[in-house]
Design a protein around this motif. Structure first.
Motif, PDB file in Angstrom:
ATOM      1  N   SER A  34      12.905  45.166 103.407  1.00  0.00           N
ATOM      2  CA  SER A  34      11.931  44.395 103.914  1.00  0.00           C
ATOM      3  C   SER A  34      11.646  44.829 105.232  1.00  0.00           C
ATOM      4  O   SER A  34      12.827  45.149 105.944  1.00  0.00           O
ATOM      5  N   ARG A  35      10.585  44.579 105.927  1.00  0.00           N
ATOM      6  CA  ARG A  35      10.164  44.984 107.192  1.00  0.00           C
ATOM      7  C   ARG A  35      10.681  43.830 108.190  1.00  0.00           C
ATOM      8  O   ARG A  35      10.908  43.878 109.457  1.00  0.00           O
ATOM      9  N   GLU A  36      10.982  42.594 107.494  1.00  0.00           N
ATOM     10  CA  GLU A  36      11.543  41.438 108.309  1.00  0.00           C
ATOM     11  C   GLU A  36      13.216  41.302 107.792  1.00  0.00           C
ATOM     12  O   GLU A  36      13.323  41.391 106.604  1.00  0.00           O
ATOM     13  N   GLN A  37      13.776  40.991 108.914  1.00  0.00           N
ATOM     14  CA  GLN A  37      15.257  40.592 108.447  1.00  0.00           C
ATOM     15  C   GLN A  37      15.290  39.010 108.040  1.00  0.00           C
ATOM     16  O   GLN A  37      15.462  38.153 109.013  1.00  0.00           O
ATOM     17  N   ARG A  45      19.939  39.524  99.134  1.00  0.00           N
ATOM     18  CA  ARG A  45      20.062  39.760 100.547  1.00  0.00           C
ATOM     19  C   ARG A  45      19.180  40.799 101.119  1.00  0.00           C
ATOM     20  O   ARG A  45      18.662  41.491 100.130  1.00  0.00           O
ATOM     21  N   PHE A  46      18.816  40.690 102.244  1.00  0.00           N
ATOM     22  CA  PHE A  46      17.474  41.468 102.848  1.00  0.00           C
ATOM     23  C   PHE A  46      18.284  42.530 103.775  1.00  0.00           C
ATOM     24  O   PHE A  46      19.132  42.222 104.568  1.00  0.00           O
ATOM     25  N   VAL A  47      17.579  43.748 103.692  1.00  0.00           N
ATOM     26  CA  VAL A  47      17.949  44.941 104.460  1.00  0.00           C
ATOM     27  C   VAL A  47      16.701  45.409 105.258  1.00  0.00           C
ATOM     28  O   VAL A  47      15.779  45.715 104.337  1.00  0.00           O
ATOM     29  N   ARG A  48      16.587  45.697 106.609  1.00  0.00           N
ATOM     30  CA  ARG A  48      15.452  46.030 106.864  1.00  0.00           C
ATOM     31  C   ARG A  48      15.164  47.592 106.864  1.00  0.00           C
ATOM     32  O   ARG A  48      16.018  48.391 106.868  1.00  0.00           O
ATOM     33  N   TRP A  49      13.926  48.020 106.689  1.00  0.00           N
ATOM     34  CA  TRP A  49      13.532  49.450 106.739  1.00  0.00           C
ATOM     35  C   TRP A  49      11.948  49.241 107.319  1.00  0.00           C
ATOM     36  O   TRP A  49      11.339  48.287 107.537  1.00  0.00           O
ATOM     37  N   TRP A  57      19.412  51.846 106.061  1.00  0.00           N
ATOM     38  CA  TRP A  57      19.112  51.164 104.593  1.00  0.00           C
ATOM     39  C   TRP A  57      19.411  52.010 103.612  1.00  0.00           C
ATOM     40  O   TRP A  57      19.654  51.686 102.477  1.00  0.00           O
TER      41      TRP A  57
END
Length: 312
Positions: A34-37, A45-49, A57
């Motif tokens: 995601s562009r947002e953390q 869970r979310f990882v920024r890219w 990532w």
């Protein structure tokens, strides 16, 4: 034993959210690029890219069971030169970045499902046969150019150890996003009449069948290439609007929607009339041949299910 890890790029859009809801109660670890953390929850869970370049990532891909890429800017806009470039870049650059990251893995994902679109096929009028993966005719115009560039970037990736599937997805119907909430709202205002001639074909898919088809293709170790993700019964725009009128329309009010009015409305809403007027007649031949069964094979059943979901 650690749960299987699925990487989902483009998880904040409508289809991404459908898949998150689908997988969040299953024994998998879902990693959303995601562009947002955003904060983690349940098994997500979310990882920024940035959707363009390989970064930290990419480590998440190592040993992953699957990669699903749905990243791409919405096409619900005017096709200005700036928007055209953003639409293409968001799809092509993200796919190229993922391809480079997969190619660099020592233990790459076993399978990569990459989004595409059923709009890749030509405008199919009248009683002409529906477009299948084997004999569908590729169309012309900007939306087709986007689809072809998207798929070209996908197939160009050097990932011999990873099975790849292109998801040529039709309009997905659900009550929490995508096109359907807007169509339902318009129907309540009496705009549930044929749009333009009403003869253009509508290919569609219930959101549950979209998630089930993704699951199905992940589980078929020999399935690769392009698959049409759509229900087996496309219907004319006129019949589709009759369904909307029956379920959501006011009893007496029915407002006409000639093509000139749709052109004006699209200009005012900063979108393109092609999204409504293009005839998409697509058939899921390969899904059916592989043995997939639809929960909602008819649009009547799909719209009725969504109506009950909205009422609940």
């Amino acid at each position: 034993m650690a749960p299987a890890r699925i990487i989902l790029a483009g998880g904040t859009g409508f289809l991404g959210q459908c898949l998150i809801r689908h997988y969040r109660r299953r024994p998998v670890e879902l990693v959303v690029l995601s562009r947002e953390q955003l904060p983690a929850y349940a098994n997500v869970r979310f990882v920024r890219w940035d959707g363009r370049t390989v970064g930290e990532w990419a480590r998440e891909l190592e040993g992953a069971a699957a990669l699903i890429n749905l990243a791409g800017r919405s096409v619900d806009c005017r096709y200005s030169e700036q928007n055209r470039r953003a639409i293409v870049d968001s799809r092509v650059l993200s796919t190229k970045a993922l391809g480079a990251a997969v190619a660099a893995c020592r233990q790459p994902p076993r399978v990569w499902l990459n989004s595409s679109t059923a709009t890749i096929y030509e405008h199919t009028a009248g009683e002409r046969p529906a477009n299948t993966e084997a004999d569908g005719l590729i169309g012309r115009g900007f939306s087709v150019e986007v689809a072809r560039a998207w798929e070209d970037a996908f197939w160009a990736a050097d990932t011999p150890q990873t099975r790849r599937v292109a998801l040529r997805t039709a309009v997905v119907l659900g009550d929490r996003g995508g096109a359907f909430p807007t169509l339902r709202r318009l129907a309540r205002w009496g705009l549930c009449t044929p749009q333009g001639s009403g003869e253009q074909w509508v290919s569609w898919l219930h959101e549950q069948d979209f998630c089930r088809a993704v699951d199905f293709l992940l589980a078929q170790p020999q399935a690769s290439g392009a698959f049409n993700l759509c229900a087996p019964e496309p219907l004319p725009n006129r019949a589709f609007n009759q369904l909307l009128a029956r379920h959501f329309g006011p009893p007496l009010l029915r407002l006409p929607q000639p093509e000139w009015l749709l052109e004006l409305g699209a200009w005012l809403l900063r979108t393109e009339p092609e999204l409504i007027l293009k005839s998409r007649k697509v058939y899921p031949q390969r899904l059916l041949e592989w043995g997939f069964t639809f929960l909602f094979p008819t649009c009547e059943a799909a719209v009725d299910d969504i109506r009950r979901s909205v009422a609940a």
